[in-house]
Design an enzyme around this catalytic site. Sequence first.
Site, PDB file in Angstrom:
ATOM      1  N   GLU A 108       8.450 -34.808  65.086  1.00  0.00           N
ATOM      2  CA  GLU A 108       9.864 -34.501  64.990  1.00  0.00           C
ATOM      3  C   GLU A 108      10.581 -35.656  64.282  1.00  0.00           C
ATOM      4  OE1 GLU A 108      13.693 -33.332  67.774  1.00  0.00           O
ATOM      5  OE2 GLU A 108      11.739 -33.618  68.724  1.00  0.00           O
ATOM      6  N   LEU A 109      11.246 -35.356  63.212  1.00  0.00           N
ATOM      7  CA  LEU A 109      11.807 -36.382  62.323  1.00  0.00           C
ATOM      8  C   LEU A 109      12.751 -37.334  63.057  1.00  0.00           C
ATOM      9  CD1 LEU A 109      11.794 -37.249  59.339  1.00  0.00           C
ATOM     10  CD2 LEU A 109      13.850 -35.853  59.033  1.00  0.00           C
ATOM     11  N   ASP A 110      12.461 -38.629  62.960  1.00  0.00           N
ATOM     12  CA  ASP A 110      13.328 -39.684  63.513  1.00  0.00           C
ATOM     13  C   ASP A 110      13.591 -39.533  65.013  1.00  0.00           C
ATOM     14  OD1 ASP A 110      13.471 -40.763  61.019  1.00  0.00           O
ATOM     15  OD2 ASP A 110      15.392 -39.866  60.509  1.00  0.00           O
ATOM     16  N   ALA A 111      12.691 -38.857  65.709  1.00  0.00           N
ATOM     17  CA  ALA A 111      12.927 -38.625  67.138  1.00  0.00           C
ATOM     18  C   ALA A 111      11.850 -39.261  68.010  1.00  0.00           C
ATOM     19  CB  ALA A 111      13.018 -37.127  67.416  1.00  0.00           C
TER      20      ALA A 111
END
Lengths: 298, 298, 298, 298
Positions: free
Chosen positions: D240-243
């Site tokens: 999950e992008l940037d998470a």
Amino acid sequence: MYRLSEREWQAYTEKNKDRARMLISCPDRPGIVAAISHFLYQQGANIAQSDQYTTDPEAGRFFMRIEFDLPNLEERCEVIKAAFRPIAENFDMDFSLVQASKRKKVAIFVSKEDHCLLELLWRWKSGELYADISVVISNHPDMQETVESFGIPYHCIPVTKENKAQAEEEQLAAAAGADVIVLARYMQILSPRFLDDYAMRIINIHHSFLPAFVGAKPYEQAYRRGVKLIGATAHYVTEELDAGPIIEQDVQRVTHQEDVDTLKQLGRQVERTVLARAVRWHLEDRVLVYGNKTIVFP
Amino acid sequence: MYRLSEREWQAYTEKNKDRARMLISCPDRPGIVAAISHFLYQQGANIAQSDQYTTDPEAGRFFMRIEFDLPNLEERCEVIKAAFRPIAENFDMDFSLVQASKRKKVAIFVSKEDHCLLELLWRWKSGELYADISVVISNHPDMQETVESFGIPYHCIPVTKENKAQAEEEQLAAAAGADVIVLARYMQILSPRFLDDYAMRIINIHHSFLPAFVGAKPYEQAYRRGVKLIGATAHYVTEELDAGPIIEQDVQRVTHQEDVDTLKQLGRQVERTVLARAVRWHLEDRVLVYGNKTIVFP
Amino acid sequence: MYRLSEREWQAYTEKNKDRARMLISCPDRPGIVAAISHFLYQQGANIAQSDQYTTDPEAGRFFMRIEFDLPNLEERCEVIKAAFRPIAENFDMDFSLVQASKRKKVAIFVSKEDHCLLELLWRWKSGELYADISVVISNHPDMQETVESFGIPYHCIPVTKENKAQAEEEQLAAAAGADVIVLARYMQILSPRFLDDYAMRIINIHHSFLPAFVGAKPYEQAYRRGVKLIGATAHYVTEELDAGPIIEQDVQRVTHQEDVDTLKQLGRQVERTVLARAVRWHLEDRVLVYGNKTIVFP
Amino acid sequence: MYRLSEREWQAYTEKNKDRARMLISCPDRPGIVAAISHFLYQQGANIAQSDQYTTDPEAGRFFMRIEFDLPNLEERCEVIKAAFRPIAENFDMDFSLVQASKRKKVAIFVSKEDHCLLELLWRWKSGELYADISVVISNHPDMQETVESFGIPYHCIPVTKENKAQAEEEQLAAAAGADVIVLARYMQILSPRFLDDYAMRIINIHHSFLPAFVGAKPYEQAYRRGVKLIGATAHYVTEELDAGPIIEQDVQRVTHQEDVDTLKQLGRQVERTVLARAVRWHLEDRVLVYGNKTIVFP
């Protein structure tokens, strides 16, 4: 008002009734942690948190703070201390064992400025300082009403050059039983005799600047030098003025636009924050003194 | 590499070719701003930014920094200065008028530690410091290769007790034409004669602590006292060591866990950040000196 | 108690009786500052501080805040406003002129948490907020005693889904005449109609996190994500929830060791500091709104 | 140049040759610390530092990081791991044992912005990052010369939509043997397959704002909203992008005066500081991942 009800205090006490804190210091050598943790395991304790620090890998001094839970702590506390003593002697340890649920008794000394006092009272009321503030002692009558509105006794003991020894006797009597004394902008110097009674149990707050400005009117000096930061330092009081072990420091940015009065206002904000943190850490048994410095366990 | 190409430098220069900065100081009295702004309006200038500061409403000193845009600034600059002189005389003003597109010449002095130098070079390459770094001067040969890889001349001028006066002559010659000298951890004391030539145009960086530790080995002293903050101060150099007007200060939190080497590492981080900010503000003509303090316009 | 006596209030008022603050915004073009400063000079004013900001050198908007001293301000204020109007019209200006000695009327709204309210009351009592706190309005009775001990009227107006419109009427009546409303942890949403009455005059405080956690229980979400910073944002209230112009923000470092309750405690500290700063800046007429952002003059 | 000579690296290695770090996580229950410390004592180890964290006193998970010194660590390391396995099984532990003197292999990925890369190289050269930077991989040729001047191989592997899978194969080959991958402003998304190979061993840096601005051009959005803080977050990369789990965050104050370009410059300063800290802590085995959060041992 957001304040701890008696029920909430009791809930906290109940929740922590089996929680103990152990502070240990001794010469470093192999086997210390093993001996301590084996002992605690045998007693049925579960270690919740543990931090240690060694001043120097070779020939240094070992410091440790352990929080553990142990069923029926209240009734077993003295027995456990006695059982630990042979280990302590073997490793030449200083140690203390306290129950987290026992509220420490705090005596606050104050003069005319109320910002630090009010910050402590506010945090105490909101449950951030788990303690009994047993008394506020002042050389001025100004804050009596405020303090009493919190349900705390207020002792006004004027201090003059002439009556200083006598006044300290009265202060010691009024503070009797205090675990820690907080000088919340108390503008008098305490005698060596007083300091002896409360060694490393008196916390003071004072302003700090980069560079330090010695002598009178430090804010005026800082203003004239155009400092870009003003700060505060909380420390244990020792005989050498403002030179005891530092517990906490912080700063606030300023610019050329702040006049002396505004610098003082900003200084007060830093002072109350820094003092409140230092007092909390002391109450939670996080601070150990070593030489002229502190170890503040996280 | 993220670095300004010649084209980007030119774009910046082009964009700012009509942008001027005016710095003014004079005794405060009514009518100053009206006189200045009326003059600029008559010249066809548009004020883009303007900040002022008065030391004291009564009988104080007035300081102002104005950025304005004026068509054909380059050719009209000297004429405008001449036209402004009567106003300056009338109000007893010190003033300067500079073109934002003129890159200031910077000479950097360095000894053996490279962290401040590299920070300045990096920010310069990335376009954050709009200047010409015309020379790096050192009393050691160590950084020659690094500096020359940035296309900057490197002068190694060894300094000893015996040759100090002669070495300073060589340094002044090598720095000739510099608008500002940055002491990026240059560990020598400059003579009063040198300081005279560059009054309030030499920027130094040094560590700072709360409290200040005088004498040798400050990091060791700070470690022994257990400070919770270490900091750095950038200031203009005056004859009194490390006591000149402060341009910028900042701090970094530390705990008992940091050993002396780590304190020094963290100190280096603060030093390079603080010095880079101070140099940038100087290059942007944001800093005015008044007595022993600075006004740093935002 | 460290609190402003009536005499000190009067001293402040007296000291500032001729101090005016002027806020101006208009389309940028040459000559604005000249026109304003010439006007003030003609009136006999001495400019003490002046800051300006232009959104964009080309075709931008110009904003200015001026503090000036003008003899007999009180009686001349309306005349001066009238005299300035032609200039304002010529430059298409919005402007306001206020006397620094006029205390603004503040109404504070609060629910059950008292930390922000107490911070405001404390700073007000210590003279850091120059204002009249005319009323505290709450949907709960809890803080009546505390508020009244400061000599401030307390209105308890319970709000339910059913009586919301009626309750807002009562709130507006209770707050009548307020220059600014501060939502000091007031946990109700105000209706568009209410917001219209106090456009850009209602200040709210809420927690903020990096990243933002939408939905319920933000502290629990932040804890689960292991954030290293928690913060607070003070902003003007607009119809879109928590999306109005930001006045001030700050953060506090945290680690994995803080549990949800401690995160909330630390969050409260940041909230009260950030809100108090925002309120002070608003009271000192330092904040201008432009689009959905603020300009905060230093 | 202030950089570690081969002799200094060797001195560090020699000094730490008997220093080991042990990371442990398991379900909490009494006796864990006793078992571990007894084991280490039997092996002749001296514990130099030890920190633990339990997610929840009841039915939580226990995490521990121990640094200890053990004579002849190099030759005994595997034997000790084997000897510890029964204890690990008994307590259902995940554990790792690493030698502090073993430099981890770091592969750095970069696109066109060089600020994070240069910060890492600078700290590595100055001895603050104890590691081997084995390769820098980029989808652009721009930084080849800079990287090679540090004596580090540079692989330029262009990535397009069409060749992405193939390019990742080449990247994995070029990074072969890396212990950790640092995305120093690498502007490409890695495939799940790539992430699997380096689970919790890829560190990314990205800007952060309060509130978060989703979508394109976050700095422009932040500027329009008038944020007062800009920040950066270093985290482990997950699908999950940037998470992914946050390792470190920090912020920098800004005002309405900063334009978008200056915001970006300030953002770069925060990014490089935050990334460098996160990488150092990872290299020193201070970071444990639990759920979607990190424990960062001090």
